[in-house]
Design an enzyme around this catalytic site. Structure first.
Site, PDB file in Angstrom:
ATOM      1  N   GLU A 104       0.891  -1.012  -0.074  1.00  0.00           N
ATOM      2  CA  GLU A 104       0.033   0.158  -0.014  1.00  0.00           C
ATOM      3  C   GLU A 104       0.758   1.494   0.077  1.00  0.00           C
ATOM      4  O   GLU A 104       0.456   2.108  -0.578  1.00  0.00           O
ATOM      5  CB  GLU A 104      -0.933  -0.122   1.181  1.00  0.00           C
ATOM      6  CG  GLU A 104      -2.065  -1.132   1.026  1.00  0.00           C
ATOM      7  CD  GLU A 104      -3.214  -1.272   2.193  1.00  0.00           C
ATOM      8  OE1 GLU A 104      -2.425  -1.402   3.243  1.00  0.00           O
ATOM      9  OE2 GLU A 104      -4.296  -1.010   2.090  1.00  0.00           O
ATOM     10  N   GLU A 124      -3.544  -9.472   3.810  1.00  0.00           N
ATOM     11  CA  GLU A 124      -4.353  -9.272   5.081  1.00  0.00           C
ATOM     12  C   GLU A 124      -5.392 -10.225   5.419  1.00  0.00           C
ATOM     13  O   GLU A 124      -5.880 -10.458   6.316  1.00  0.00           O
ATOM     14  CB  GLU A 124      -4.961  -7.843   4.747  1.00  0.00           C
ATOM     15  CG  GLU A 124      -4.323  -6.905   4.988  1.00  0.00           C
ATOM     16  CD  GLU A 124      -3.413  -6.288   3.583  1.00  0.00           C
ATOM     17  OE1 GLU A 124      -3.510  -7.064   2.506  1.00  0.00           O
ATOM     18  OE2 GLU A 124      -2.768  -5.168   3.636  1.00  0.00           O
TER      19      GLU A 124
HETATM   20  N1  COA Z   1       4.372  -7.577  11.765  1.00  0.00           N
HETATM   21  C1  COA Z   1       5.118  -7.977  12.893  1.00  0.00           C
HETATM   22  N2  COA Z   1       6.131  -8.885  13.065  1.00  0.00           N
HETATM   23  C2  COA Z   1       6.248  -9.405  11.595  1.00  0.00           C
HETATM   24  C3  COA Z   1       5.735  -9.248  10.444  1.00  0.00           C
HETATM   25  C4  COA Z   1       4.591  -8.127  10.594  1.00  0.00           C
HETATM   26  N3  COA Z   1       3.947  -7.940   9.756  1.00  0.00           N
HETATM   27  N4  COA Z   1       5.930 -10.068   9.381  1.00  0.00           N
HETATM   28  C5  COA Z   1       6.927 -11.005  10.036  1.00  0.00           C
HETATM   29  N5  COA Z   1       6.958 -10.581  11.251  1.00  0.00           N
HETATM   30  C6  COA Z   1       8.056 -11.130  12.410  1.00  0.00           C
HETATM   31  C7  COA Z   1       7.673 -12.689  12.459  1.00  0.00           C
HETATM   32  O1  COA Z   1       6.853 -12.802  13.572  1.00  0.00           O
HETATM   33  C8  COA Z   1       9.077 -13.179  12.777  1.00  0.00           C
HETATM   34  O2  COA Z   1       9.359 -12.843  14.098  1.00  0.00           O
HETATM   35  P1  COA Z   1      10.390 -13.657  15.058  1.00  0.00           P
HETATM   36  O3  COA Z   1      11.282 -13.843  14.421  1.00  0.00           O
HETATM   37  O4  COA Z   1      10.312 -13.096  16.312  1.00  0.00           O
HETATM   38  O5  COA Z   1       9.604 -15.006  15.026  1.00  0.00           O
HETATM   39  C9  COA Z   1      10.094 -12.287  11.902  1.00  0.00           C
HETATM   40  O6  COA Z   1       9.311 -11.294  11.515  1.00  0.00           O
HETATM   41  C10 COA Z   1      10.518 -13.057  10.784  1.00  0.00           C
HETATM   42  O7  COA Z   1       9.445 -13.453   9.849  1.00  0.00           O
HETATM   43  P2  COA Z   1       9.360 -15.095   9.316  1.00  0.00           P
HETATM   44  O8  COA Z   1       8.094 -15.147   8.779  1.00  0.00           O
HETATM   45  O9  COA Z   1       9.881 -15.998  10.369  1.00  0.00           O
HETATM   46  O10 COA Z   1      10.119 -14.895   8.239  1.00  0.00           O
HETATM   47  P3  COA Z   1      10.244 -15.126   6.545  1.00  0.00           P
HETATM   48  O11 COA Z   1      11.323 -14.761   5.814  1.00  0.00           O
HETATM   49  O12 COA Z   1       9.729 -16.787   6.399  1.00  0.00           O
HETATM   50  O13 COA Z   1       8.692 -14.490   6.069  1.00  0.00           O
HETATM   51  C11 COA Z   1       7.194 -12.822   5.427  1.00  0.00           C
HETATM   52  C12 COA Z   1       8.871 -13.081   5.926  1.00  0.00           C
HETATM   53  C13 COA Z   1       7.325 -11.132   5.652  1.00  0.00           C
HETATM   54  C14 COA Z   1       7.114 -13.252   4.143  1.00  0.00           C
HETATM   55  C15 COA Z   1       6.376 -13.430   6.597  1.00  0.00           C
HETATM   56  O14 COA Z   1       6.769 -13.117   7.865  1.00  0.00           O
HETATM   57  C16 COA Z   1       4.774 -12.685   6.310  1.00  0.00           C
HETATM   58  O15 COA Z   1       4.095 -13.205   5.660  1.00  0.00           O
HETATM   59  N6  COA Z   1       4.518 -11.872   7.053  1.00  0.00           N
HETATM   60  C17 COA Z   1       3.252 -11.263   7.137  1.00  0.00           C
HETATM   61  C18 COA Z   1       2.884 -10.307   6.077  1.00  0.00           C
HETATM   62  C19 COA Z   1       1.737  -9.662   6.263  1.00  0.00           C
HETATM   63  O16 COA Z   1       0.762 -10.376   6.381  1.00  0.00           O
HETATM   64  N7  COA Z   1       1.649  -8.361   5.893  1.00  0.00           N
HETATM   65  C20 COA Z   1       0.249  -7.730   5.900  1.00  0.00           C
HETATM   66  C21 COA Z   1       0.074  -7.137   7.209  1.00  0.00           C
HETATM   67  S1  COA Z   1      -0.753  -5.652   6.880  1.00  0.00           S
END
Ligand code: COA
Length: 697
Positions: A104, A124
């Site tokens: 966004e 989301e």
């Molecule tokens: N907010 C807060 N913390 C987040 C986050 C977010 N949007 N996205 C990831 N994290 C944290 C995870 O909890 C993890 O924390 P930890 O190490 O304390 O467990 C750390 O960041 C790494 O994430 P992880 O998923 O283990 O790494 P990855 O490289 O496998 O994947 C992403 C990275 C971004 C693809 C995945 O974390 C993800 O899909 N995040 C959510 C994205 C999302 O839904 N965004 C929309 C929100 S509006």
């Protein structure tokens, strides 16, 4: 200026570099930094702004840890609007995963460039909300309703190439985000490009949004977020931009306040917490290059397939050369699926099936492997023979694992001279597809062996949960209890079909009787026979209709009939007319008068049975934390993710009410409805299962 956003000038370009590890989530400091950075660039006489992320990714989304807390200014939609409103040219350079709020921000920018490995998406709905910072208003203006609805309601991640073709990205170029972003911004300035605000673009034509809403709602099996997101896209088409933004915010806030949002965020953090065990901190796993698999049936072939796909070499041991060839056939057919879907090239397929896979009929072939998983017949005598032989041939340090789904790993370990190297690795069938792995830790299992179990799970792309030794470990032990509860309801008047329907309406992928047909009714039959032979408590209710069904040859899908009749070519069955007479005869023989059950009561009892057994499993230390149970049920048993898992669900509906229901039902069947001591304790102390998760975090 906030430290989360660095500021720098290169010629006419102001650079805003995000630095909020690990994923540059858009927390309060980052949002502040962006707003300040844009203002500073404007005051500084810059002509363009470049936004990118330091570290492994552009902004991966809003900071999910802030969800559920009172929002703090500046709000994310206002940050996007502020960026877009700037008179300077704003370029976002994407790498890693530009997701949710991250995308966004990129859509609020005037131009988007990305490296080829970047992925974008609006995930989301996967955490129970919908885009709330303009995603449903800007994306349709850029790519049209159809593409926008697909991206937003699926939550899927989209590779840079596809995003470029869709029009989400303007350019895809090799390099670092800083380099490619700077070059692009400079080129835009040099060519006199004008700022391009998506909010100023015309909205697409409206479609039949009611029909779309209904379709998406139905597809979500009760999940509301994707359907409400459709209403957001509708607002884009039907309202001026500012009003559309307001409508999007209302819908977003409605979801933010929902139990489904709580459930899905619980699932998100729980699946990341399951692998984090204090006793494994700093413990290095053992090396894994070659694994042995004993038994090439559906389970063993599935495990071998998963191992091959992860790059491990596999020795498949069978009793005879013919059985070994049959195992090869199963593995090739599994890998053929990956080949067909384009996940494997023909050359890789050849390599895996010829070089990486070895067939053997002699235990000596396992002398060099680092880990062996046996997937042979579920019988303690057979398992002991296998482990005695493994103990004799495997090299020192090799890990000996059993894929048993309920047998005592301590007893199996005791027949070897190396019990510290013995562990349970309980896969779910088909093992190359199902995501769950129970890592079953026996009394003497060494910590680095446990760490290797988790490392193997990671390598095979499984979600691994630690379980202690008991009959059925975490998942099957709980399953056995809630299945029994369903069987009792049948004796008392419900039908298998009503129970299946009530539970699929609740959100389960399948009802318990359809699942039983899929797994094979002979499995439950064998378990009942074993338990009866071991001696059943005389207070336990018993039933015979399910045994009779098997005696008559109805084994479920594999014989074409079980609780349902399966017609060729159709996946779903229709009720088998032979079933109800058997049930009625059983009720009559036991002198039971059937009564009506409402769908609500079915769900309430079934879920209470599940929660109660889960509380016992946690109380006894078989599962470390409530969240380990939740993840087990989500990944191995089709529990609806938007309800978070059984113990999160229990917290949300209220533990005191569940306990008092069980106390009521105990008046009729005090043996089955014995409340878990942990549940009674939590109710007495006014605490929840999630409180326990936090204490052990
Ligand atoms: N907010 C807060 N913390 C987040 C986050 C977010 N949007 N996205 C990831 N994290 C944290 C995870 O909890 C993890 O924390 P930890 O190490 O304390 O467990 C750390 O960041 C790494 O994430 P992880 O998923 O283990 O790494 P990855 O490289 O496998 O994947 C992403 C990275 C971004 C693809 C995945 O974390 C993800 O899909 N995040 C959510 C994205 C999302 O839904 N965004 C929309 C929100 S509006």
């Amino acid at each position: 200026m906030s430290e989360a956003i660095g500021y720098e000038r290169v010629g006419d370009i102001a650079i805003l570099a995000a630095n909020n590890p690990p994923v540059n989530a858009l927390g309060h400091d980052v949002r502040n930094g962006l707003v300040d950075g844009i203002a500073r660039a404007e005051a500084d006489g810059a002509k363009a702004v470049l936004i990118y992320g330091e570290g492994k990714t552009y902004f991966a989304g809003a900071d999910i840890r802030e969800f559920g807390k009172p929002p703090t200014q500046p709000f994310l939609p206002d940050v996007c609007t502020r960026i877009e409103a700037s008179p300077l040219i704003v370029v976002s350079a994407l790498h890693g995963t530009a997701l949710g709020g991250g995308l966004e921000i990129a859509l609020g920018s005037h131009f988007r460039i990305a490296v080829p490995t970047a992925r974008v998406g609006l995930p989301e709905v996967l955490i129970g909300v919908m885009p709330g910072a303009g995603g449903t208003q800007r994306l349709p203006r850029l790519v049209g309703v159809d593409v926008a609805v697909d991206v937003i309601t699926s939550g899927r991640q989209i590779g840079a190439k596809e995003a470029l073709a869709m029009g989400v990205l303007d350019r895809v170029v090799e390099g670092t985000p800083r380099e490619i972003g700077l070059a692009y911004a400079q080129e835009l300035l040099d060519s006199g490009a004008e700022r391009r605000a998506i909010s100023e673009m015309p909205a697409p034509e409206a479609v039949d949004f009611d029909a779309l809403y209904n379709m998406v709602l139905q597809k979500g099996r009760g999940q509301i977020a994707p359907a409400l997101a459709v209403r957001g896209v509708q607002a884009c088409c039907e309202l001026p931009f500012e009003e559309g933004m307001k409508r999007e915010r209302e819908l977003f806030m409605e979801l933010m306040a929902s139990d489904q949002r709580q459930g899905m965020i619980h699932a998100f953090f729980s699946e990341r917490a399951v692998g984090k065990l204090p006793e494994l901190k700093g413990v290095a796993p053992r090396n894994l290059n070659a694994v042995g698999v004993i038994g090439g049936g559906t389970m063993g072939a599935g495990i071998a397939t998963a191992a091959l796909l992860s790059g491990l070499s596999v020795v498949m041991l069978e009793m005879t050369a013919e059985a070994a060839e049959a195992a090869r056939g199963r593995i090739e057919s599994n890998l053929g699926g990956a080949l067909k879907r384009g996940k494997l090239s023909q050359a890789q397929f050849e390599d895996l099936t010829t070089k990486a896979l070895t067939l053997a009929t002699d235990y000596a072939a396992l002398g060099d492997v680092d880990l062996v998983i046996e997937a042979v017949f579920e019988d303690m005598g057979v398992k002991k023979q296998v482990f005695t032989q493994l103990d004799a041939v495997c090299k020192p340090g090799a890990i000996l694992a059993s894929n048993t789904s309920y047998l005592d790993i301590n007893e199996i370990a005791a027949c070897t001279k190396r019990p510290a190297d013995v562990i349970g690795l309980h896969f779910f069938s088909p093992a190359h597809v199902m995501k769950l792995l129970e890592v079953v830790v026996a009394d003497k299992t060494a910590a680095d062996v446990v760490a290797t179990g988790f490392a193997l799970g990671n390598r095979l792309k499984k979600t691994s949960v630690r379980a202690g030794v008991c009959d059925g470990f975490i998942g099957n032990r709980i399953l056995s209890t809630y299945r029994t509860c369903a069987d009792h309801m049948i004796l008392d008047g419900a039908t298998p079909y009503q129970i299946d329907k009530a539970l699929t309406d609740f959100g389960f992928a399948m009802g318990p009787y359809a699942v039983a047909d899929l797994a094979g009714l002979d499995i439950g039959w064998a378990v009942r026979k074993r338990k009866r032979a071991e001696g059943v408590d005389p207070r336990a209710r018993d039933f015979t209709y399910a045994d009779k069904l098997c005696e008559d040859g109805h084994f479920g899908q594999k014989t074409g009939t079980g609780y349902y009749v399966y017609q060729a070519g159709k996946r779903a069955g229709v009720p088998n007319p032979d079933v109800m007479p058997l049930i009625e005869a059983d009720r009559a023989a036991q002198g039971l008068t059937p009564r009506d059950f409402s769908d609500d009561e079915i769900v309430r009892r079934y879920m209470a049975a599940m929660v109660n057994e889960a509380a016992k499993v946690v109380g006894e230390g078989i599962a470390r934390r409530p969240l380990d149970v939740d993840v087990t049920l989500l990944y191995g048993y089709g529990f609806p993710r938007y309800r978070g898992g059984p113990l999160k669900w229990a917290d949300m509906v209220g533990l005191p009410g569940l306990l008092s229901d069980m106390q009521d039902w105990a008046k009729e069947d005090g043996y089955f409805w014995q409340p878990a001591p942990l549940l009674e304790e939590l109710v007495a102390e006014g605490r929840t299962f999630d409180d326990l998760n936090k204490e052990t975090a």
